[in-house]
Design a protein around this motif. Structure first.
Motif, PDB file in Angstrom:
ATOM      1  N   GLN A 104     -66.993  87.333 -13.121  1.00 56.95           N
ATOM      2  CA  GLN A 104     -66.500  85.949 -13.009  1.00 56.95           C
ATOM      3  C   GLN A 104     -64.988  85.885 -13.193  1.00 56.95           C
ATOM      4  OE1 GLN A 104     -68.814  83.741 -15.977  1.00 56.95           O
ATOM      5  NE2 GLN A 104     -70.601  84.903 -15.317  1.00 56.95           N
ATOM      6  N   GLN A 105     -64.510  86.563 -14.241  1.00 54.54           N
ATOM      7  CA  GLN A 105     -63.066  86.544 -14.520  1.00 54.54           C
ATOM      8  C   GLN A 105     -62.280  87.182 -13.383  1.00 54.54           C
ATOM      9  OE1 GLN A 105     -62.800  88.764 -18.146  1.00 54.54           O
ATOM     10  NE2 GLN A 105     -63.057  86.968 -19.452  1.00 54.54           N
ATOM     11  N   ASP A 106     -62.762  88.339 -12.944  1.00 49.31           N
ATOM     12  CA  ASP A 106     -61.964  89.114 -12.005  1.00 49.31           C
ATOM     13  C   ASP A 106     -61.964  88.492 -10.614  1.00 49.31           C
ATOM     14  OD1 ASP A 106     -61.617  90.642 -14.191  1.00 49.31           O
ATOM     15  OD2 ASP A 106     -62.746  92.384 -13.488  1.00 49.31           O
ATOM     16  N   ALA A 107     -63.089  87.916 -10.213  1.00 50.06           N
ATOM     17  CA  ALA A 107     -63.122  87.241  -8.913  1.00 50.06           C
ATOM     18  C   ALA A 107     -62.231  86.003  -8.949  1.00 50.06           C
ATOM     19  CB  ALA A 107     -64.556  86.869  -8.545  1.00 50.06           C
ATOM     20  N   ALA A 108     -62.277  85.265 -10.053  1.00 51.14           N
ATOM     21  CA  ALA A 108     -61.424  84.068 -10.169  1.00 51.14           C
ATOM     22  C   ALA A 108     -59.952  84.465 -10.112  1.00 51.14           C
ATOM     23  CB  ALA A 108     -61.729  83.322 -11.462  1.00 51.14           C
ATOM     24  N   ALA A 109     -59.625  85.565 -10.782  1.00 54.57           N
ATOM     25  CA  ALA A 109     -58.231  86.022 -10.770  1.00 54.57           C
ATOM     26  C   ALA A 109     -57.824  86.466  -9.375  1.00 54.57           C
ATOM     27  CB  ALA A 109     -58.052  87.160 -11.768  1.00 54.57           C
ATOM     28  N   LEU A 110     -58.714  87.165  -8.673  1.00 53.69           N
ATOM     29  CA  LEU A 110     -58.419  87.586  -7.300  1.00 53.69           C
ATOM     30  C   LEU A 110     -58.204  86.373  -6.410  1.00 53.69           C
ATOM     31  CD1 LEU A 110     -60.848  90.500  -6.297  1.00 53.69           C
ATOM     32  CD2 LEU A 110     -58.360  90.505  -6.184  1.00 53.69           C
ATOM     33  N   GLY A 155     -71.815  75.086   4.360  1.00 58.72           N
ATOM     34  CA  GLY A 155     -71.139  74.534   5.534  1.00 58.72           C
ATOM     35  C   GLY A 155     -69.847  75.252   5.866  1.00 58.72           C
ATOM     36  N   GLU A 156     -68.875  74.485   6.332  1.00 56.06           N
ATOM     37  CA  GLU A 156     -67.599  75.042   6.786  1.00 56.06           C
ATOM     38  C   GLU A 156     -66.848  75.758   5.672  1.00 56.06           C
ATOM     39  OE1 GLU A 156     -65.777  75.464   9.689  1.00 56.06           O
ATOM     40  OE2 GLU A 156     -67.882  75.224  10.267  1.00 56.06           O
ATOM     41  N   GLN A 157     -67.040  75.278   4.455  1.00 51.52           N
ATOM     42  CA  GLN A 157     -66.274  75.826   3.337  1.00 51.52           C
ATOM     43  C   GLN A 157     -66.738  77.237   2.975  1.00 51.52           C
ATOM     44  OE1 GLN A 157     -66.151  73.066   0.079  1.00 51.52           O
ATOM     45  NE2 GLN A 157     -64.552  74.233  -0.977  1.00 51.52           N
ATOM     46  N   GLY A 158     -67.997  77.498   3.182  1.00 55.36           N
ATOM     47  CA  GLY A 158     -68.540  78.820   2.906  1.00 55.36           C
ATOM     48  C   GLY A 158     -68.658  79.114   1.424  1.00 55.36           C
ATOM     49  N   TRP A 159     -69.050  80.345   1.156  1.00 59.59           N
ATOM     50  CA  TRP A 159     -69.228  80.772  -0.236  1.00 59.59           C
ATOM     51  C   TRP A 159     -68.362  81.980  -0.563  1.00 59.59           C
ATOM     52  CZ3 TRP A 159     -75.148  81.140  -1.772  1.00 59.59           C
ATOM     53  CH2 TRP A 159     -75.600  79.867  -2.189  1.00 59.59           C
ATOM     54  N   ASP A 160     -67.823  81.969  -1.763  1.00 56.17           N
ATOM     55  CA  ASP A 160     -67.293  83.195  -2.352  1.00 56.17           C
ATOM     56  C   ASP A 160     -68.457  83.850  -3.075  1.00 56.17           C
ATOM     57  OD1 ASP A 160     -64.480  83.057  -1.632  1.00 56.17           O
ATOM     58  OD2 ASP A 160     -64.451  81.251  -2.864  1.00 56.17           O
ATOM     59  N   LEU A 161     -68.945  84.929  -2.466  1.00 56.98           N
ATOM     60  CA  LEU A 161     -70.200  85.536  -2.932  1.00 56.98           C
ATOM     61  C   LEU A 161     -69.936  86.862  -3.651  1.00 56.98           C
ATOM     62  CD1 LEU A 161     -73.357  85.610  -2.910  1.00 56.98           C
ATOM     63  CD2 LEU A 161     -73.176  86.854  -0.730  1.00 56.98           C
ATOM     64  N   GLY A 162     -70.425  86.943  -4.873  1.00 57.68           N
ATOM     65  CA  GLY A 162     -70.315  88.184  -5.631  1.00 57.68           C
ATOM     66  C   GLY A 162     -71.523  89.073  -5.391  1.00 57.68           C
ATOM     67  N   ILE A 163     -71.259  90.330  -5.121  1.00 58.33           N
ATOM     68  CA  ILE A 163     -72.335  91.296  -4.878  1.00 58.33           C
ATOM     69  C   ILE A 163     -72.199  92.419  -5.892  1.00 58.33           C
ATOM     70  CG2 ILE A 163     -73.033  93.119  -3.247  1.00 58.33           C
ATOM     71  CD1 ILE A 163     -72.738  91.067  -1.037  1.00 58.33           C
ATOM     72  N   VAL A 164     -73.299  92.714  -6.578  1.00 56.77           N
ATOM     73  CA  VAL A 164     -73.240  93.744  -7.622  1.00 56.77           C
ATOM     74  C   VAL A 164     -73.599  95.103  -7.030  1.00 56.77           C
ATOM     75  CG1 VAL A 164     -74.158  94.534  -9.837  1.00 56.77           C
ATOM     76  CG2 VAL A 164     -73.873  92.067  -9.403  1.00 56.77           C
ATOM     77  N   ILE A 177     -72.239  78.828 -11.224  1.00 57.32           N
ATOM     78  CA  ILE A 177     -72.443  79.955 -10.299  1.00 57.32           C
ATOM     79  C   ILE A 177     -73.943  80.189 -10.136  1.00 57.32           C
ATOM     80  CG2 ILE A 177     -72.047  82.418  -9.897  1.00 57.32           C
ATOM     81  CD1 ILE A 177     -69.559  82.150 -11.743  1.00 57.32           C
ATOM     82  N   ARG A 178     -74.406  80.200  -8.916  1.00 56.74           N
ATOM     83  CA  ARG A 178     -75.827  80.429  -8.668  1.00 56.74           C
ATOM     84  C   ARG A 178     -76.119  81.916  -8.593  1.00 56.74           C
ATOM     85  NH1 ARG A 178     -77.240  76.373  -3.850  1.00 56.74           N
ATOM     86  NH2 ARG A 178     -79.360  77.034  -4.394  1.00 56.74           N
ATOM     87  N   VAL A 179     -77.293  82.290  -9.073  1.00 56.81           N
ATOM     88  CA  VAL A 179     -77.646  83.712  -9.125  1.00 56.81           C
ATOM     89  C   VAL A 179     -78.932  83.947  -8.334  1.00 56.81           C
ATOM     90  CG1 VAL A 179     -78.293  85.623 -10.655  1.00 56.81           C
ATOM     91  CG2 VAL A 179     -76.508  84.008 -11.356  1.00 56.81           C
ATOM     92  N   PHE A 180     -78.904  84.974  -7.478  1.00 51.61           N
ATOM     93  CA  PHE A 180     -80.059  85.326  -6.664  1.00 51.61           C
ATOM     94  C   PHE A 180     -80.418  86.799  -6.864  1.00 51.61           C
ATOM     95  CE2 PHE A 180     -77.814  81.898  -4.561  1.00 51.61           C
ATOM     96  CZ  PHE A 180     -78.827  81.000  -4.263  1.00 51.61           C
ATOM     97  N   GLY A 225     -59.756  79.736 -12.202  1.00 49.87           N
ATOM     98  CA  GLY A 225     -59.552  78.715 -11.190  1.00 49.87           C
ATOM     99  C   GLY A 225     -60.897  78.577 -10.541  1.00 49.87           C
ATOM    100  N   LYS A 226     -60.875  78.308  -9.261  1.00 47.68           N
ATOM    101  CA  LYS A 226     -62.121  78.300  -8.521  1.00 47.68           C
ATOM    102  C   LYS A 226     -62.642  79.727  -8.554  1.00 47.68           C
ATOM    103  CE  LYS A 226     -64.049  77.798  -3.956  1.00 47.68           C
ATOM    104  NZ  LYS A 226     -64.778  79.047  -4.268  1.00 47.68           N
ATOM    105  N   GLY A 227     -63.874  79.901  -8.922  1.00 50.12           N
ATOM    106  CA  GLY A 227     -64.426  81.248  -9.001  1.00 50.12           C
ATOM    107  C   GLY A 227     -65.506  81.458  -7.963  1.00 50.12           C
ATOM    108  N   LEU A 228     -66.403  82.373  -8.259  1.00 51.33           N
ATOM    109  CA  LEU A 228     -67.514  82.665  -7.354  1.00 51.33           C
ATOM    110  C   LEU A 228     -68.429  81.451  -7.199  1.00 51.33           C
ATOM    111  CD1 LEU A 228     -68.517  86.191  -8.697  1.00 51.33           C
ATOM    112  CD2 LEU A 228     -67.286  85.691  -6.561  1.00 51.33           C
ATOM    113  N   ASP A 229     -69.010  81.319  -6.014  1.00 56.08           N
ATOM    114  CA  ASP A 229     -70.049  80.304  -5.822  1.00 56.08           C
ATOM    115  C   ASP A 229     -71.422  80.855  -6.190  1.00 56.08           C
ATOM    116  OD1 ASP A 229     -68.541  78.044  -4.610  1.00 56.08           O
ATOM    117  OD2 ASP A 229     -67.996  79.607  -3.173  1.00 56.08           O
TER     118      ASP A 229
END
Lengths: 398, 398
Positions: B200-206, B366-375, B259-262, B231-235
């Motif tokens: 979460q921290q590192d994606a937000a920083a990126l 939609g148009e905005q899309g997702w910032d998706l984290g993959i482990v 943040i949603r988790v799947f 800031g805005k982080g992962l979706d």
């Protein structure tokens, strides 16, 4: 060689100028460390491993080595080659004669089946310049597709260098395109050398930041932000040598810094042409080898040779067997979790397995050891090739 | 389950507390991005690829996805498992009863042929605590050697879970060692969840540092230093699910963040037990599959299930075929230049190939899309296994 219509002095300052020019187009690739490989490099080899080599019966050397890896496998197109290609194009864009003569419309041309083809295709496409790439009809379909994928026009030829050069000459005659050779040109050498500058900065910054202020163990670092930090840096750099463009560029980047530069080659079927040339005093002009390090099958070019040998900016060469290259590659895949191409594993193989190199480090560095930079030159190897390399039924025993 | 003599509340704060405890022992692994994979994820699949699937005839989804990868393949022992193991040991060290009862001399025990074995061996050795690892006699020699290499005592058993549990019980009876299970325990779950905090921290920083102030293109980042930036982080985060220890820990780390988790699973031979259980409302207690994602062959444990399903902290599950896992793995090796194990390729396979997931993203983001984290959960795969997976003669067609 018709690229340069104005020349560059071949020195560290010119490498710095090249870096300024290409920085917007390239990745600043990370410098990484790996505790397992550093420990292995600092452990004497099993004497049994020396059986059957020229070191048989010798006491294995006990060098102290702390390894740093410049990861050009993460570079755009998967290899350092785009540094030289972008630099060659940037220099053309400063060339009034080329511009006035309609150069940007006439385009650029090269003959390559390897990373330089994709690098030039990318650099040309980025600048909306047509690119013609001569490739042997026997090239891997994936490489042809990748080159076309960047918008280049692929022109097929027979496999010999004569046939490829003839095809390129025909394109030049018909289109007026400018030849961008893969390594034997000052602008290419200066472009490739830029990786050496980053490596110096990033290794020095890594050395300065130890131990980690976080308490956690630092494995990765991106060091663009630390570019101002200088302290004790690398003692030496080991880089692979094919045509010598990158090795000689790295050597220029180290001139005056005190960092020693060494070349690493396979010796299978005479692939150690640079070593033989360096030791005999005469450049070896042709090589015919099928080493698995397929990026290192070419002889050293004239421009690189002038830097490597005539100016003695490279301190020496070391060579390794096919089995040693494969063993080093396996370690990188399994322990470092990085994909590199066989050519990129050659310097690590020297550091781990070449007793001439290892005893030199022991002798010269003693207890203090060396902070040794190793260039991972590229990562373009398909899973099909990896399967062949590591399928025990298929892999040749050497 | 006899590890815990005092319990933890299963919440985000406990994950943070776990992180403080284990930070000195683990790597802060990097969060990386890859332009090629992000572009591919945001490109609709070829409709022909859907032939023969339940999506045949459907218009391929057009999700917008920007991918971030948490690279636990660079973690110590090559996988996230050492987070849980170090945390379990740290918690034991705070347990007066265990200390007073001579726990540190009696040691710890587990039964595992995978990454947990090496993780526990390392964590125990670091603390000078004996470790007994029950491994089936059929385990790969390299894994046995690696576990012994950390100083653990390897005890062999038959391959069934009954035989393994009996062997562990016998050790406990004889030595008084404490069982550290691979996933079904609160301390393990909390330890694994720490990767979610870093992610979460590192994606937000990126996301905050784009575009690069250097002009160069950022590919790598070490973000320990940016840990204060939010800031805005992962979706959303997609993580693989075997026993569910890591997935449920990551879900805890995301509770309250939005943040949603799947979860991501293979479906071969019923390996999608978590998905089936989640959708039917009943945990599947046994699974027998030989999926190439060998870290994901186990059913979800009770503790993970309570977080994943009962508390609904996981939003849903998606599954993929063996061929899709192999295709995703090939892309990571060839385009990302990273070595990951097949299990770690499963979430990327979902993002690239699962039309249920992809159409959900299109619909919801939609148009905005997702910032998706993959482990990327681990990188322990031998070159022999890679050769088998990618040797076209050998690889099964699925």
């Amino acid at each position: 060689m018709a690229v340069a219509s104005h020349s560059s002095s071949l020195d560290r300052e010119s490498v710095q100028a090249a870096h300024e020019l290409i920085r917007p187009y390239i990745h600043r690739t990370p410098t990484l460390t790996n505790a397992t490989l550093t420990a292995l490099a600092s452990t004497p080899q099993d004497p049994k491993k020396l059986a059957g080599t020229s070191w048989e019966g010798r006491t294995p050397a006990k060098p102290k080595l702390r390894l740093f890896f410049k990861c050009e496998n993460f570079q755009r197109i998967g290899a350092f080659k785009c540094r030289g290609a972008f630099h060659a194009i940037e220099r053309l864009k400063q060339d009034k004669e080329w511009l006035d003569g309609g150069g940007p419309e006439k385009g650029v041309v090269t003959h390559s089946s390897g990373n330089h083809a994709q690098a030039l295709a990318l650099a040309a496409a980025t600048n909306n310049i047509p690119a013609y790439i001569v490739m042997p009809t026997i090239s891997a379909p994936a490489k042809i597709a990748a080159t076309k994928g960047y918008g280049a026009k692929v022109v097929f030829s027979g496999p010999t260098s004569t046939e490829r050069e003839a095809a390129a000459a025909k394109i030049i005659e018909e289109t007026g395109a400018r030849l961008i050779p893969p390594y034997d040109h000052p602008h290419i050498v200066l472009g490739q050398g830029t990786l050496g500058l980053e490596f110096q900065q990033d290794a020095a910054a890594l050395l300065a930041q130890e131990p980690s202020p976080l308490g956690g163990r630092p494995v990765f670092s991106i060091l663009g932000t630390n570019a101002g930090i200088f302290g004790k840096g690398l003692d030496a750099i080991l880089a692979p040598c094919g045509g010598g463009g990158m090795l000689s560029g790295v050597a220029l980047s180290c001139e005056g810094t005190g960092i020693r530069v060494f070349g690493a080659e396979p010796w299978f079927q005479g692939a150690d042409d640079a070593k033989r040339g360096y030791e005999s005093g005469t450049r070896v002009e042709s090589v015919k080898t099928l080493t698995i390090a397929d990026g290192l099958r070419t002889p050293v070019g004239k421009v690189p040779w002038s830097i490597i040998y005539e100016r003695r900016l490279v301190d020496g060469f070391f060579s390794v067997s096919e089995a040693e290259i494969r063993d080093a590659l396996k370690l990188v895949l399994e322990r470092f979790k990085l994909v590199i191409e066989p050519s990129a594993a050659v310097p690590l193989a020297v550091a781990l397995f070449n007793e001439d190199f290892r005893s030199m480090v022991e002798r010269e560095a003693g207890e203090q050891g060396w902070d040794l930079g190793i260039v991972f030159s590229g990562g373009n190897v398909g899973t099909d090739k990896l399967a062949t390399l590591f399928d025990e039924q298929v892999a040749p025993k050497m």
